[in-house]
Write a protein that holds these residues in place. Structure first.
Motif, short mmCIF file in Angstrom:
data_model
loop_
_atom_site.label_atom_id
_atom_site.label_comp_id
_atom_site.label_asym_id
_atom_site.label_seq_id
_atom_site.Cartn_x
_atom_site.Cartn_y
_atom_site.Cartn_z
N PRO A 215 1.00 -1.12 -0.02
CA PRO A 215 0.03 0.01 -0.15
C PRO A 215 0.81 1.27 0.01
CG PRO A 215 0.06 -0.84 2.16
CD PRO A 215 0.91 -1.91 1.38
N GLU A 216 2.18 0.99 0.11
CA GLU A 216 3.17 2.29 0.23
C GLU A 216 4.48 1.77 -0.32
OE1 GLU A 216 3.37 4.07 3.94
OE2 GLU A 216 4.80 2.55 4.68
N THR A 217 5.40 2.43 -1.03
CA THR A 217 6.45 1.85 -1.50
C THR A 217 7.58 2.04 -0.40
OG1 THR A 217 7.10 4.16 -2.20
CG2 THR A 217 6.06 2.38 -3.86
N ALA A 218 7.33 3.05 0.77
CA ALA A 218 8.39 3.16 1.60
C ALA A 218 8.72 1.99 2.51
CB ALA A 218 7.52 3.95 2.80
N GLN A 219 7.85 0.71 2.78
CA GLN A 219 8.41 -0.18 3.48
C GLN A 219 9.43 -0.99 2.70
OE1 GLN A 219 7.62 -0.30 6.60
NE2 GLN A 219 6.05 1.24 6.57
N GLY A 220 9.64 -0.92 1.37
CA GLY A 220 10.49 -1.53 0.65
C GLY A 220 11.89 -0.76 0.72
N ILE A 221 11.80 0.53 1.28
CA ILE A 221 13.10 1.21 1.51
C ILE A 221 13.51 0.84 2.87
CG2 ILE A 221 13.79 3.52 1.79
CD1 ILE A 221 12.16 4.49 -0.38
N PHE A 222 12.63 0.85 3.73
CA PHE A 222 12.98 0.48 5.12
C PHE A 222 13.68 -0.71 5.27
CE2 PHE A 222 9.02 3.39 6.15
CZ PHE A 222 9.63 4.57 5.88
N VAL A 223 12.94 -1.71 4.75
CA VAL A 223 13.64 -2.98 5.08
C VAL A 223 15.03 -3.25 4.39
CG1 VAL A 223 11.52 -3.98 5.54
CG2 VAL A 223 12.25 -4.17 3.26
N ASN A 224 15.47 -2.19 3.45
CA ASN A 224 16.54 -2.31 2.61
C ASN A 224 17.48 -1.24 3.06
OD1 ASN A 224 16.69 -4.43 0.52
ND2 ASN A 224 14.83 -3.56 -0.07
N PHE A 225 17.36 -0.69 4.32
CA PHE A 225 17.92 0.41 4.84
C PHE A 225 19.62 -0.03 5.09
CE2 PHE A 225 19.96 1.94 9.01
CZ PHE A 225 20.36 3.18 8.59
N LEU A 226 19.96 -1.26 5.80
CA LEU A 226 21.18 -1.61 5.97
C LEU A 226 21.84 -2.24 4.65
CD1 LEU A 226 21.08 -3.14 9.59
CD2 LEU A 226 22.12 -0.97 8.59
N ASN A 227 21.01 -2.77 3.69
CA ASN A 227 21.52 -3.59 2.53
C ASN A 227 22.19 -2.27 1.68
OD1 ASN A 227 21.01 -6.01 2.97
ND2 ASN A 227 18.95 -5.95 1.85
N VAL A 228 21.32 -1.10 1.45
CA VAL A 228 21.77 -0.10 0.47
C VAL A 228 22.80 0.47 1.34
CG1 VAL A 228 21.15 2.22 0.00
CG2 VAL A 228 19.41 0.17 -0.43
N GLN A 229 22.88 0.83 2.62
CA GLN A 229 24.07 1.42 3.39
C GLN A 229 25.20 0.89 3.10
OE1 GLN A 229 25.39 0.99 6.80
NE2 GLN A 229 26.68 2.65 6.40
N GLY A 230 25.29 -0.44 3.33
CA GLY A 230 26.45 -1.07 3.20
C GLY A 230 27.01 -1.07 1.83
N ALA A 231 26.09 -1.48 1.00
CA ALA A 231 26.76 -1.53 -0.58
C ALA A 231 27.06 -0.33 -1.15
CB ALA A 231 25.50 -2.17 -1.45
N SER A 232 26.55 0.83 -0.45
CA SER A 232 26.92 2.13 -1.11
C SER A 232 27.85 3.02 -0.16
CB SER A 232 25.64 3.08 -1.28
OG SER A 232 25.21 3.32 0.01
N ARG A 233 28.22 2.19 0.98
CA ARG A 233 29.13 2.68 1.75
C ARG A 233 28.66 4.32 2.17
NH1 ARG A 233 33.59 3.08 -1.86
NH2 ARG A 233 35.04 3.93 0.16
N GLN A 234 27.22 4.50 2.39
CA GLN A 234 26.92 5.91 2.57
C GLN A 234 26.85 6.03 4.20
OE1 GLN A 234 25.92 8.63 1.10
NE2 GLN A 234 25.36 7.69 -1.08
N LYS A 235 27.05 7.29 4.60
CA LYS A 235 27.13 7.53 6.14
C LYS A 235 25.92 8.69 6.30
CE LYS A 235 31.87 6.89 6.99
NZ LYS A 235 31.61 5.48 6.70
N LEU A 236 25.39 8.76 7.32
CA LEU A 236 24.38 9.75 7.61
C LEU A 236 24.55 11.09 7.55
CD1 LEU A 236 22.53 8.10 10.88
CD2 LEU A 236 22.19 7.57 8.35
N PRO A 237 23.86 11.92 6.91
CA PRO A 237 22.80 11.60 6.42
C PRO A 237 22.74 11.25 5.03
CG PRO A 237 23.15 14.10 6.24
CD PRO A 237 24.41 13.59 7.00
N PHE A 238 22.08 10.32 4.81
CA PHE A 238 21.84 9.81 3.41
C PHE A 238 20.43 9.25 3.04
CE2 PHE A 238 21.39 5.24 2.83
CZ PHE A 238 21.57 4.83 4.06
N GLY A 239 20.02 9.21 1.81
CA GLY A 239 18.56 9.11 1.36
C GLY A 239 18.64 7.85 0.37
N ILE A 240 17.45 7.16 0.36
CA ILE A 240 17.00 6.07 -0.68
C ILE A 240 15.80 6.66 -1.25
CG2 ILE A 240 16.54 3.83 -1.09
CD1 ILE A 240 17.88 3.09 1.61
#
Length: 504
Positions: A215-240
RNA sequence: GCGGGAAUAGCUCAGUGGUAGAGCGCAACCUUGCCAAGGUUGAUGUCGCGGGUUCGAAUCCCGUUUCCCGCUCCA
């Protein structure tokens, strides 16, 4: 205050736009030849270009920067996601409506609105209607016996138990008058209003195979938070950032594309340190309304609607809507929320997997806060379309123009030979071939050139190139600008550079 | 989900029980000389869908779907 006449006139704007949208191929009703499907629409040749351009502009705005990564998550997700997010629990409450006064009640809170005397009377009426020795009566009696509550609370307890019983609640509602208008027998059947569409994974239709269309795309982002952060080596603050379809089984669809059951979202979730939430919230709020303005949307028809603190959603600390003034009134086209650490904490709790971020500088672990920008692609489409629509008088004739920003216009350039002779078509075809790899172009040699201009006005094409007699002499063409209808002569060799500059 | 309105050609609409219509648009050919206005020809409808009444239904009745408006809802 708007007069009735003004409202009527405004209402016809939507009708005109819907009519134009169909005629010119922006939007068709879904499954039209079968009578249509409620709340579903198809994007035609011009519509899909406009929609793609809107999404493209958003995508560039969001991801052409260092601190935002893209994502395209699956529409189907693990069912636990929606338990963690609160979508399963918050939207399965049965509701009833009063047919007389149109009040709506949640069955689980109806008890609070009924006084003791009325409860007693209603329960007795129910028992009487069922008759002695009836299963239901025994069940009611057992509610009394088994209730732990004392005194008056006992009656409340029993009343609520009856409401929770699928069979008994229906029967009891027949003996209960509406708390608002007092009418008897005016309730509808209890209905569940879960807004999520269900389907099944695998061929077996069973409860354990049930999954939901998101019902919203947001949860797909939330559950991938650490996947994306790890793969992209981003540091806070960052967005998806993510663009995708979402589905809500709305009770009512409404207002053309504004409330539909299938729609597209453009969401960017920005992960921040908790102490920085206010700063980022304010920054994104301004950045997002400016985006709409920069793409030509009328500034006076855009505003913020800040949610008052007492009406915030369960996950939000601060929230605002960007609203556009549609012909039917102000409507949300984007929401900006401070979602706090609610979502990641919930997923941490439900999944058992840590969602903490480790800050190398402070040597601290914490669950980040999230600033959400959630725009409706379909709603933005409608806002851009309605906003672009204009009529004006030209020599006694009505000229219909879609004044899209060139970046959004479905067709960028129309190429028109003034007449189909003297080698003009050949030159025009050559120009078409040269420009086509760079932008969406349209070639038209049918009928009078004035008519062709007007056709392009209706499609929102910002520029028309016309090959005329002078072209044969000096290799220039006229470039006719949609809004002003003014023309200037440009050398054919300079066309591409000229047009690209004009489209910025 | 409730109440009101609507549905006839691509669009806007006329057609109140007796052969399915108009304007615009669309297509082809001719003509062209910069803002929808020339000529000729042509295509397009299960009158939203399904029942019923009738010798006969776009038209009357019932149901249904979709759209619009209001209420409600919109985490």
């Amino acid at each position: 205050m708007r007069s009735k006449i003004a409202q009527k006139k405004e209402a016809t704007v939507v009708e005109k736009v819907v009519s134009l949208a169909k005629r010119r191929g922006f939007v068709f009703q879904s499954s039209e030849i079968y009578g249509g499907l409620n709340g579903c629409w198809d994007y035609g040749p011009l519509g899909v270009e406009l929609l793609r351009n809107i999404k493209e502009e958003w995508w560039k705005f969001m991801t052409f920067r260092e601190d935002i990564e893209g994502l395209d998550a699956s529409i189907l997700m693990h069912p636990r996601v929606w338990q963690a997010s609160g979508h399963v629990d918050n939207f399965s409450d049965p509701m009833i409506d009063c047919k007389q006064c149109k009040s709506r009640y949640r069955l689980d809170t109806l008890s609070d609105l009924v006084n003791q005397k009325r409860k007693k009377k209603t329960i007795n009426a129910l028992k009487e209607a069922l008759g002695d020795g009836n299963e239901g009566v025994e069940k009611i009696n057992s509610f009394f016996v088994n209730s732990d509550a004392e005194g008056e609370a006992k009656l409340d307890d029993v009343f609520e138990h009856i409401l929770e019983d699928e069979v008994l609640s229906r029967l009891m509602l027949k003996h209960l008058n509406c708390p608002n208008c007092g009418n008897a027998e005016s309730f509808t059947e209890p209905r569940s209003f879960n807004l999520m569409f269900k389907t099944f994974v695998g061929p077996v239709e069973s409860t354990e195979n049930t999954v939901f269309l998101r019902p919203e795309t947001a949860q797909g982002i939330f559950v991938n938070f650490l996947n994306v952060q790890g793969a992209s080596r981003q540091k806070l603050p960052f967005g998806i950032a993510q663009i995708g379809k979402a589905f809500r089984n709305e009770i009512n669809t409404k207002n053309f594309l504004f409330r539909t059951r299938e729609f597209e979202q453009m969401e960017m979730q920005y992960f921040v340190k908790p102490e920085d939430d206010k700063k980022h919230y304010d920054t994104w709020k301004e950045a997002r309304i400016q985006w709409f303005k920069d793409l030509g949307m009328t500034a006076e028809k855009l505003r913020f609607h800040d949610h008052p603190a007492d009406k915030l959603a369960h996950y939000a600390k601060e929230a605002t809507d960007i609203e556009y003034q549609f012909p039917f009134g102000w409507g949300e086209i984007e929401g900006i929320h401070n979602r706090t650490n609610f979502d990641l904490s919930k997923h941490q709790e439900f999944s058992g997997k840590s969602q903490q971020y480790y800050d190398d500088e402070t040597k601290e672990k914490f669950v980040p806060f999230i600033i959400e920008t959630s725009a409706g692609a379909s709603r933005s489409f409608m806002a851009f379309l309605v906003d672009a629509y204009s009529e004006e008088e030209v020599k006694g004739e009505t000229r219909v123009v879609l004044r899209f920003h060139p970046k959004l216009a479905p067709i960028k350039v129309a190429i028109l030979p003034l007449v189909n002779k003297d080698g003009m078509p050949e030159i025009a075809r050559k120009i078409e071939a040269d420009l086509r790899p760079h932008m969406k172009v349209f070639y038209d040699d049918k009928g009078a050139v004035g008519r062709r201009y007007r056709r392009q006005d209706e499609a929102g094409t910002p520029f028309c190139l016309t090959v005329d007699t002078q072209t044969l002499e000096d290799n220039t063409v006229t470039v006719r600008e949609r809004d002003s209808m003014e023309q200037e002569r440009i050398a054919i060799d300079d066309l591409l550079v000229h047009l690209i500059r004009k489209m910025k």
